[in-house]
Design an enzyme around this catalytic site. Structure first.
Site, PDB file in Angstrom:
ATOM      1  N   ARG A 269       0.298  12.582  -9.499  1.00 11.79           N
ATOM      2  CA  ARG A 269       0.910  11.284  -9.162  1.00 11.79           C
ATOM      3  C   ARG A 269       2.347  11.203  -9.666  1.00 11.79           C
ATOM      4  O   ARG A 269       3.161  10.460  -9.146  1.00 11.79           O
ATOM      5  CB  ARG A 269       0.116  10.131  -9.782  1.00 11.79           C
ATOM      6  CG  ARG A 269      -1.287   9.958  -9.211  1.00 11.79           C
ATOM      7  CD  ARG A 269      -1.869   8.625  -9.689  1.00 11.79           C
ATOM      8  NE  ARG A 269      -3.306   8.546  -9.484  1.00 11.79           N
ATOM      9  CZ  ARG A 269      -3.888   8.178  -8.360  1.00 11.79           C
ATOM     10  NH1 ARG A 269      -3.158   7.892  -7.309  1.00 11.79           N
ATOM     11  NH2 ARG A 269      -5.199   8.111  -8.262  1.00 11.79           N
TER      12      ARG A 269
ATOM     13  N   ASP B 173      -4.039   5.670   6.212  1.00  8.57           N
ATOM     14  CA  ASP B 173      -4.617   6.833   6.891  1.00  8.57           C
ATOM     15  C   ASP B 173      -5.529   6.312   8.006  1.00  8.57           C
ATOM     16  O   ASP B 173      -5.091   6.076   9.125  1.00  8.57           O
ATOM     17  CB  ASP B 173      -5.361   7.663   5.841  1.00  8.57           C
ATOM     18  CG  ASP B 173      -5.961   8.931   6.388  1.00  8.57           C
ATOM     19  OD1 ASP B 173      -5.221   9.729   6.974  1.00  8.57           O
ATOM     20  OD2 ASP B 173      -7.179   9.136   6.243  1.00  8.57           O
TER      21      ASP B 173
ATOM     22  N   PHE C  15      -2.176  15.947   4.504  1.00  5.09           N
ATOM     23  CA  PHE C  15      -2.602  15.456   3.196  1.00  5.09           C
ATOM     24  C   PHE C  15      -1.432  15.635   2.246  1.00  5.09           C
ATOM     25  O   PHE C  15      -0.905  16.739   2.094  1.00  5.09           O
ATOM     26  CB  PHE C  15      -3.834  16.195   2.663  1.00  5.09           C
ATOM     27  CG  PHE C  15      -4.251  15.665   1.318  1.00  5.09           C
ATOM     28  CD1 PHE C  15      -4.947  14.467   1.218  1.00  5.09           C
ATOM     29  CD2 PHE C  15      -3.904  16.337   0.150  1.00  5.09           C
ATOM     30  CE1 PHE C  15      -5.290  13.951  -0.029  1.00  5.09           C
ATOM     31  CE2 PHE C  15      -4.246  15.819  -1.100  1.00  5.09           C
ATOM     32  CZ  PHE C  15      -4.953  14.627  -1.172  1.00  5.09           C
TER      33      PHE C  15
ATOM     34  N   GLU D   4       0.858  -1.198   0.000  1.00  3.10           N
ATOM     35  CA  GLU D   4       0.000   0.000   0.000  1.00  3.10           C
ATOM     36  C   GLU D   4       0.890   1.242   0.000  1.00  3.10           C
ATOM     37  O   GLU D   4       2.036   1.199   0.476  1.00  3.10           O
ATOM     38  CB  GLU D   4      -0.899  -0.072   1.257  1.00  3.10           C
ATOM     39  CG  GLU D   4      -1.774   1.115   1.556  1.00  3.10           C
ATOM     40  CD  GLU D   4      -2.871   1.373   0.526  1.00  3.10           C
ATOM     41  OE1 GLU D   4      -2.527   1.531  -0.653  1.00  3.10           O
ATOM     42  OE2 GLU D   4      -4.049   1.462   0.909  1.00  3.10           O
ATOM     43  N   ASP D   5       0.366   2.336  -0.533  1.00  2.09           N
ATOM     44  CA  ASP D   5       1.143   3.582  -0.546  1.00  2.09           C
ATOM     45  C   ASP D   5       1.101   4.277   0.813  1.00  2.09           C
ATOM     46  O   ASP D   5       2.124   4.686   1.354  1.00  2.09           O
ATOM     47  CB  ASP D   5       0.644   4.525  -1.655  1.00  2.09           C
ATOM     48  CG  ASP D   5      -0.867   4.722  -1.627  1.00  2.09           C
ATOM     49  OD1 ASP D   5      -1.552   4.080  -0.796  1.00  2.09           O
ATOM     50  OD2 ASP D   5      -1.385   5.509  -2.436  1.00  2.09           O
TER      51      ASP D   5
END
Ligand code: 5GP
Length: 181
Positions: free
Chosen positions: A171, A109, A158, A105-106
């Site tokens: 991206r 959160d 964020f 996963e990047d």
């Protein structure tokens, strides 16, 4: 290299450089290689699209154990917030029963995406499921999800770049930027 950028009426400031990301990915790869080096079976790597595609591409080129690469597309974020629901937009095309799985996963959160995907996989009787994330926001998920390999912990900012988007753009940025509040 820009210290700040303007996107969709918001300002983002440079936060994690491409050089630092390179070091983080190498350290993660070392840990993951050490863990899986003695496994007899091929490992199934599952990258969660879209955000992890750049991280995954960099990571797998540093892995030294036999593995296969698969992708799923999950969506939980809308604009700059988690919706609280995980939608499967592209499902896994491999049977993981009797296999060792590493989910890539990047960023974690709330932890909802990884928790619910791990739950879906567990129904298919894999031998093991481990979780790897480039970035983690522990103040948001409060360790509700058990992460096995974490590149870097960050505060609840964020961020965009290195695969992470703002409504589909940014991206491609080699560095990671955070929203200036
Ligand atoms: P979670 O389910 O852990 O709340 O969210 C995981 C997903 O939300 C990530 O895979 C990523 O797509 C998105 N996400 C979480 N935090 C951020 C962030 O700071 N920036 C961006 N661009 N996406 C994020």
């Amino acid at each position: 290299m820009n210290e700040s950028i303007e996107l969709q009426d918001k300002t983002f400031v440079r936060y994690i450089s491409a050089a630092e990301l390179g070091i983080i990915v190498s350290q993660l790869a070392d840990e993951i290689n050490a863990y899986y080096s003695k496994f007899q079976l091929e490992i199934i790597l599952v990258s969660i699209l879209d955000g992890s595609f750049i991280f995954m591409a960099d990571l797998v080129r540093k892995l030294t154990f036999p593995h296969k690469i698969h992708f799923v597309k999950l969506q939980s974020y809308d604009d700059m917030e988690s919706t609280g629901q995980v939608k499967v937009l592209l499902d896994l095309d491999v049977d993981v029963s009797g296999k060792h799985v590493l989910i890539v996963e990047d960023i974690v959160d709330t932890g909802l995406t990884l928790e619910s995907f791990k739950g879906m996989l567990t129904n298919s009787d894999p031998l093991s499921v481990k979780l790897c994330t480039l970035l983690s926001k522990p103040e948001v998920h409060n360790d509700i999800v058990d992460l096995d390999f974490v590149g870097k912990e960050i505060p609840p900012e964020f961020i965009i770049g290195y695969g992470l988007d703002l409504n589909g753009v940014a991206r491609n940025l080699p560095d990671i930027y955070k929203l200036k509040i």
